[in-house]
Design a protein around this motif. Sequence first.
Motif, PDB file in Angstrom:
ATOM      1  N   UNK A 215       0.730  -1.132   0.115  1.00  0.00           N
ATOM      2  CA  UNK A 215      -0.004  -0.197  -0.042  1.00  0.00           C
ATOM      3  C   UNK A 215       0.899   1.204  -0.061  1.00  0.00           C
ATOM      4  N   UNK A 216       1.908   1.485   0.826  1.00  0.00           N
ATOM      5  CA  UNK A 216       2.885   2.512   0.725  1.00  0.00           C
ATOM      6  C   UNK A 216       3.471   2.358  -0.464  1.00  0.00           C
ATOM      7  N   UNK A 217       3.813   1.548  -1.098  1.00  0.00           N
ATOM      8  CA  UNK A 217       4.565   1.467  -2.320  1.00  0.00           C
ATOM      9  C   UNK A 217       3.702   2.328  -3.511  1.00  0.00           C
ATOM     10  N   UNK A 218       2.464   1.841  -3.430  1.00  0.00           N
ATOM     11  CA  UNK A 218       1.488   2.268  -4.327  1.00  0.00           C
ATOM     12  C   UNK A 218       1.307   3.890  -4.351  1.00  0.00           C
ATOM     13  N   UNK A 219       1.248   4.260  -2.840  1.00  0.00           N
ATOM     14  CA  UNK A 219       1.033   5.737  -2.672  1.00  0.00           C
ATOM     15  C   UNK A 219       2.269   6.402  -3.042  1.00  0.00           C
ATOM     16  N   UNK A 220       3.523   5.854  -2.999  1.00  0.00           N
ATOM     17  CA  UNK A 220       4.517   6.663  -3.249  1.00  0.00           C
ATOM     18  C   UNK A 220       4.837   6.512  -4.941  1.00  0.00           C
ATOM     19  N   UNK A 221       4.308   5.769  -5.422  1.00  0.00           N
ATOM     20  CA  UNK A 221       4.398   5.798  -7.124  1.00  0.00           C
ATOM     21  C   UNK A 221       3.262   6.785  -7.327  1.00  0.00           C
ATOM     22  N   UNK A 222       2.069   6.960  -6.783  1.00  0.00           N
ATOM     23  CA  UNK A 222       1.014   7.916  -7.123  1.00  0.00           C
ATOM     24  C   UNK A 222       1.686   9.328  -6.802  1.00  0.00           C
ATOM     25  N   UNK A 223       2.401   9.233  -5.673  1.00  0.00           N
ATOM     26  CA  UNK A 223       2.837  10.701  -5.325  1.00  0.00           C
ATOM     27  C   UNK A 223       3.901  11.304  -6.185  1.00  0.00           C
ATOM     28  N   UNK A 224       4.527  10.379  -6.732  1.00  0.00           N
ATOM     29  CA  UNK A 224       5.889  10.787  -7.378  1.00  0.00           C
ATOM     30  C   UNK A 224       5.768  10.912  -9.010  1.00  0.00           C
ATOM     31  N   UNK A 225       4.913  10.116  -9.604  1.00  0.00           N
ATOM     32  CA  UNK A 225       4.680  10.104 -10.979  1.00  0.00           C
ATOM     33  C   UNK A 225       4.337  11.414 -11.550  1.00  0.00           C
ATOM     34  N   UNK A 226       3.813  12.406 -10.895  1.00  0.00           N
ATOM     35  CA  UNK A 226       3.833  13.635 -11.646  1.00  0.00           C
ATOM     36  C   UNK A 226       4.530  14.651 -11.144  1.00  0.00           C
ATOM     37  N   UNK A 227       5.560  14.512 -10.331  1.00  0.00           N
ATOM     38  CA  UNK A 227       6.395  15.263  -9.884  1.00  0.00           C
ATOM     39  C   UNK A 227       7.470  15.666 -11.128  1.00  0.00           C
ATOM     40  N   UNK A 228       7.380  17.036 -11.284  1.00  0.00           N
ATOM     41  CA  UNK A 228       8.277  17.451 -12.561  1.00  0.00           C
ATOM     42  C   UNK A 228       9.780  17.580 -12.215  1.00  0.00           C
ATOM     43  N   UNK A 229      10.279  17.233 -10.997  1.00  0.00           N
ATOM     44  CA  UNK A 229      11.474  17.277 -10.743  1.00  0.00           C
ATOM     45  C   UNK A 229      12.028  15.716 -10.466  1.00  0.00           C
ATOM     46  N   UNK A 230      11.231  14.656 -10.899  1.00  0.00           N
ATOM     47  CA  UNK A 230      11.192  13.136 -11.101  1.00  0.00           C
ATOM     48  C   UNK A 230      12.478  12.882 -10.045  1.00  0.00           C
TER      49      UNK A 230
ATOM     50  N   UNK B 238       6.871   5.606 -15.075  1.00  0.00           N
ATOM     51  CA  UNK B 238       6.189   6.452 -14.634  1.00  0.00           C
ATOM     52  C   UNK B 238       6.888   7.071 -13.217  1.00  0.00           C
ATOM     53  N   UNK B 239       7.792   6.535 -12.837  1.00  0.00           N
ATOM     54  CA  UNK B 239       8.782   6.967 -11.818  1.00  0.00           C
ATOM     55  C   UNK B 239      10.147   6.580 -12.085  1.00  0.00           C
ATOM     56  N   UNK B 240      11.172   7.192 -11.394  1.00  0.00           N
ATOM     57  CA  UNK B 240      12.400   6.897 -11.527  1.00  0.00           C
ATOM     58  C   UNK B 240      12.979   6.251 -10.324  1.00  0.00           C
ATOM     59  N   UNK B 241      13.157   5.005 -10.370  1.00  0.00           N
ATOM     60  CA  UNK B 241      13.362   4.216  -8.873  1.00  0.00           C
ATOM     61  C   UNK B 241      14.311   2.859  -9.145  1.00  0.00           C
ATOM     62  N   UNK B 242      14.753   2.574  -7.920  1.00  0.00           N
ATOM     63  CA  UNK B 242      15.166   1.296  -7.726  1.00  0.00           C
ATOM     64  C   UNK B 242      14.979   0.508  -6.593  1.00  0.00           C
TER      65      UNK B 242
END
Length: 331
Positions: free
Chosen positions: A111-126, A178-182
């Motif tokens: 649930x937290x992972x999904x929330x993080x993705x939703x919070x970050x995918x629209x962030x212009x700073x990536x 959708x996000x930049x992540x590892x």
Amino acid sequence: MQDPAPSRPPTAVVLGGTGCIGRHVCTAFARHGYRVVVVARRPAPHVAEHMFRPLDLLTASAAELDALFRDADVRASVVVNATDMAGATDLTSAADGGAGRAAELLAANEGLARTLVAALEGNPGRPRLVHIGTIHEYGPGQAGVPLHEEIEPRPANAYADAKLAASRTLLDAACAGRVDGVALRLVNTCGPYPTPAGFPGKLLPRLRAARQGAELSVRVVDARRDWIDVRDVAEACVLAAERPVSGRVFNIGSGIAVPMRELVAHCLSAAGLPDSGVTEEDRPGHGGVRGLGADWIQADIRLARDLLGFAPRFGLRQSLQDMWDAGATSR
């Protein structure tokens, strides 16, 4: 002409920054020149030098996290998910508990992972998202065979299953752009200020009591496990934040399978206690030190070495000595 205002250093937002791993992650990013923002439910003295934002990450919405990451005083460059949503003092207990407990673990971690993705995918700073997972996501390994990233995960308990679901949520989003992540999959951790849920953290107060004259009896299984110092974990998080890779998972460990009896011997030596009072349980899983699904854990860390430049700095003996010394000075 006036000189242009100096640019502000990048900001690392550490979710769960007051925890046993998170505190070291904060220290590592600060040492590398980052501004650090600690996010947790309550502040803690050991991270008081960093900016703090109170937030319950179990209930936080994507909108709340998005606002935090974009805040003018924050402007996240990196977000590290250093939380461990076990919700239990003992990770072995967290792995059990039936269907209800499994659903709770899944909802918290994935649930937290999904929330993080939703919070970050629209962030212009990536911002780069670094998610901390566990080697137990692979499930039980084969004796003598290091676990590598191409193995198909087959988690053996509810805790590992929930951690895998969280890692996959992040990696799927990163691979889709959708996000930049590892994701980092950690072996067992040791070093200063260990989690009370892990074996070194459980052994530490017993060693202190033995130093005061209490009888010490330790029973360990005949198992081999890979151990990594929490400070090396923190350094791996910085490397993962700065290298141009996304959508990848990396094993973070020492690459050495250590007998549990050897680990205990190092702990006794660090505490200045005789190497006695330790017995081995010759039937793994039937008493002694319980693991989370494997009697042999050894990480293949070549990918982290090749793509991140990761290399452990602290040997096991030094890590456990520093654990003892830190515990002795913090009481």
